[in-house]
Design an enzyme around this catalytic site. Structure first.
Site, PDB file in Angstrom:
ATOM      1  N   LYS A   1       3.462   2.743   6.776  1.00 23.97           N
ATOM      2  CA  LYS A   1       2.419   1.866   6.244  1.00 23.97           C
ATOM      3  C   LYS A   1       1.832   0.980   7.338  1.00 23.97           C
ATOM      4  O   LYS A   1       1.122   0.014   7.054  1.00 23.97           O
ATOM      5  CB  LYS A   1       3.004   1.015   5.130  1.00 23.97           C
TER       6      LYS A   1
ATOM      7  N   ARG B   1      10.574  -5.210  -8.158  1.00 26.59           N
ATOM      8  CA  ARG B   1       9.273  -4.586  -8.374  1.00 26.59           C
ATOM      9  C   ARG B   1       9.285  -3.883  -9.717  1.00 26.59           C
ATOM     10  O   ARG B   1      10.325  -3.442 -10.191  1.00 26.59           O
ATOM     11  CB  ARG B   1       8.994  -3.547  -7.270  1.00 26.59           C
TER      12      ARG B   1
ATOM     13  N   ASN C   1       5.167   1.793  -4.504  1.00 28.43           N
ATOM     14  CA  ASN C   1       5.686   1.740  -5.868  1.00 28.43           C
ATOM     15  C   ASN C   1       5.175   2.876  -6.754  1.00 28.43           C
ATOM     16  O   ASN C   1       5.894   3.393  -7.608  1.00 28.43           O
ATOM     17  CB  ASN C   1       5.331   0.392  -6.486  1.00 28.43           C
TER      18      ASN C   1
ATOM     19  N   PRO D   1       0.853  -1.194   0.000  1.00 27.13           N
ATOM     20  CA  PRO D   1       0.000   0.000   0.000  1.00 27.13           C
ATOM     21  C   PRO D   1       0.886   1.240   0.000  1.00 27.13           C
ATOM     22  O   PRO D   1       2.023   1.197   0.434  1.00 27.13           O
ATOM     23  CB  PRO D   1      -0.742  -0.114   1.328  1.00 27.13           C
ATOM     24  N   GLU D   2       0.343   2.331  -0.465  1.00 25.70           N
ATOM     25  CA  GLU D   2       1.026   3.614  -0.331  1.00 25.70           C
ATOM     26  C   GLU D   2       0.641   4.183   1.039  1.00 25.70           C
ATOM     27  O   GLU D   2      -0.404   3.831   1.602  1.00 25.70           O
ATOM     28  CB  GLU D   2       0.573   4.569  -1.434  1.00 25.70           C
TER      29      GLU D   2
END
Ligand SMILES: [Zn+2]
Length: 276
Positions: A51, A263, A168, A2-3
């Site tokens: 997070k 990623r 990301n 998650p951001e």
């Protein structure tokens, strides 16, 4: 992953619904805490830390515990009216908290544990300055990133020990805005400060309602939210034209430093030259 803005929004929603409420029942559907019963405890507050989501509760004798969760890939917290029907399958529920005002259910949480509030540092103390936190310290974040000059900047921005909150999407977008390829070693990035400031602004723009976007106008308004406009500069825009120069956006992989998983990265090969 998650951001940080997703976690901030989840914490905010849980805090609004649950702060000050007494738990009528609790159900931790993970083996280690299956027998823990917090009925009668009061939810004091719910706060995001990078997070990580920290729900602080007070019990008999002013005992303080923290319900710590991490959303990882699939996790989500949802708030329902008391006894309301869940929108996710019951078998994915990991934590169920019932109060007179609302029920909160954590589904598919990547991590769920309960620790003494006094020991919170043992779970989140390693985090770098939080881009969305009251403790945001750009100098300390830059010091931590620069401590490993050979690491690609795209990897360093994701490392929550350097600074907390970037996933990301924002690392790809912040690199694009600075015209820096994510594989560029930290030592070759002249202006890390601007990159972190951009990431912080993007996170903050997305704390409210509406879909997540990173395209802002000069006044910081999220024009990417207008109908028919792309929301992101590069993220998941492989083969589509760069919004600055028209070159097709490319996708690549980045990682494998200090054992992180690889990623996806997205970048414009014209605006963000691949480092030699
Ligand atoms: Zn371009």
């Amino acid at each position: 992953m998650p951001e940080g803005d997703s976690v901030w929004r989840a914490a905010n929603q849980l805090h609004q619904a649950l702060a000050g409420q007494v738990l009528l029942a609790s159900d931790f559907r993970v083996p280690r805490f299956a027998t823990l019963n917090l009925a009668g405890w009061t939810i004091i507050e719910v706060v995001p830390r990078g997070k990580h989501l920290l729900m602080r509760v007070a019990g008999p004798g002013d005992k303080r515990l923290t319900i710590h969760s991490h959303l990882k890939m699939e996790g989500t917290w949802q708030v329902y009216p008391p006894g309301g029907k869940w929108r996710k399958p019951g078998y994915t529920a990991r934590c169920v908290l019932r109060t007179k005002a609302a029920d909160a259910v954590g589904f598919s949480l990547g991590l769920l544990e309960v620790v003494a509030t006094a020991d919170e540092d043992s779970i989140v103390g390693f985090l770098g300055p939080d881009l969305l936190g009251p403790d945001w310290d750009p100098d300390e974040a830059e010091r931590r990133v620069r401590a490993a000059p050979e690491i690609p900047v795209g990897v360093a921005l994701l490392d929550q020990r350097n600074l907390a909150g970037i996933g990301n999407i924002y690392r790809c977008e912040a690199c694009f805005l600075s015209g820096v390829h994510p594989a560029t070693p930290v030592s070759d990035v002249a202006d890390l400060g601007t990159m972190m400031t951009d990431a912080k602004q993007l996170l903050e723009v997305n704390l409210g309602p509406g879909r997540r976007v990173t395209i802002l106008n000069a006044r910081g308004m999220p024009v990417g939210r207008m109908a028919g406009r792309p929301g992101y500069w590069v993220y998941r825009r492989e083969h589509q034209p760069c919004l600055k120069c028209g070159t097709p956006i490319r996708r690549g992989l980045l990682g494998r430093h200090n054992g992180e998983e690889e990623r996806d990265i997205y970048f414009c090969p014209q605006c963000q030259p691949v480092p030699s």
